[in-house]
Design an enzyme around this catalytic site. Sequence first.
Site, PDB file in Angstrom:
ATOM      1  N   GLY A  39       6.197   5.070  13.659  1.00  0.00           N
ATOM      2  CA  GLY A  39       5.335   3.913  13.461  1.00  0.00           C
ATOM      3  C   GLY A  39       4.401   3.997  12.284  1.00  0.00           C
ATOM      4  CB  SER A  40       3.782   4.058   9.335  1.00  0.00           C
ATOM      5  OG  SER A  40       2.745   4.184   8.400  1.00  0.00           O
ATOM      6  NE  ARG A  41      -0.393  -1.538   5.486  1.00  0.00           N
ATOM      7  CZ  ARG A  41      -1.551  -2.179   5.362  1.00  0.00           C
ATOM      8  NH1 ARG A  41      -2.394  -2.221   6.378  1.00  0.00           N
ATOM      9  NH2 ARG A  41      -1.854  -2.794   4.241  1.00  0.00           N
TER      10      ARG A  41
END
EC number: 4.1.1.65
Length: 220
Positions: free
Chosen positions: A187-189
Amino acid sequence: MTLHREGYTIMAVTAIVLLLINAGINYLLPDGYWIPRITLIASIIVFLLVVQFFRVPSRVVHKSDTQIVAPCDGRVVVIEEVVETEYFKGPRRQISIFMSPLNVHINWNPISGVIQYFKYHPGLYLVAWHPKSSTDNERTTVVIRNKEGIDVLFRQIAGAAARRIRWYVKEGDKVEQSTEMGFIKFGSRVDIFVPLDADIKVNLQDKTVGSITVLAELKA
């Protein structure tokens, strides 16, 4: 289902740890207790969640010299004009995509061209939606120049849980749109910076499909 190579070690370690936990509980508790059964069910669920995180989707892509496609699965959380200070040192349109732990976490090249600039930045691990995560977190910066001479910049950004960024490109590489360029674990961006005159094709909260969803159309 195909699994990504970045997950082999994590999946193996997870399986061993869960097996040891279950073996220990079965050894310490006599038969007939409900705890071993609950532990086994929970272990299976945990392992399946880890496995699905590293799945590799099969997708049919349509390549375009003028369209910028999403470099990852996720949800659009930012569309705004900003001043990009690392490479362009001027105004650009920023599109940010948040990747939840349930998304596919492969990263794809958003456009075809040549890698003009690459840099890895060690940093913090603020939550991915924090305003300063784009500049303060561990991240990579990649700039691809298409055959028309237009530069598109995108960043892999680590989050509070995602502390393992992987990339498979370097400066000078010729890359094809929708081919794999990296991976972010758990999970991140990803931020994408496009010219101000690019025609934005997505809205806030839109879900993106990596290598397929068109984020913007470049002017010729």
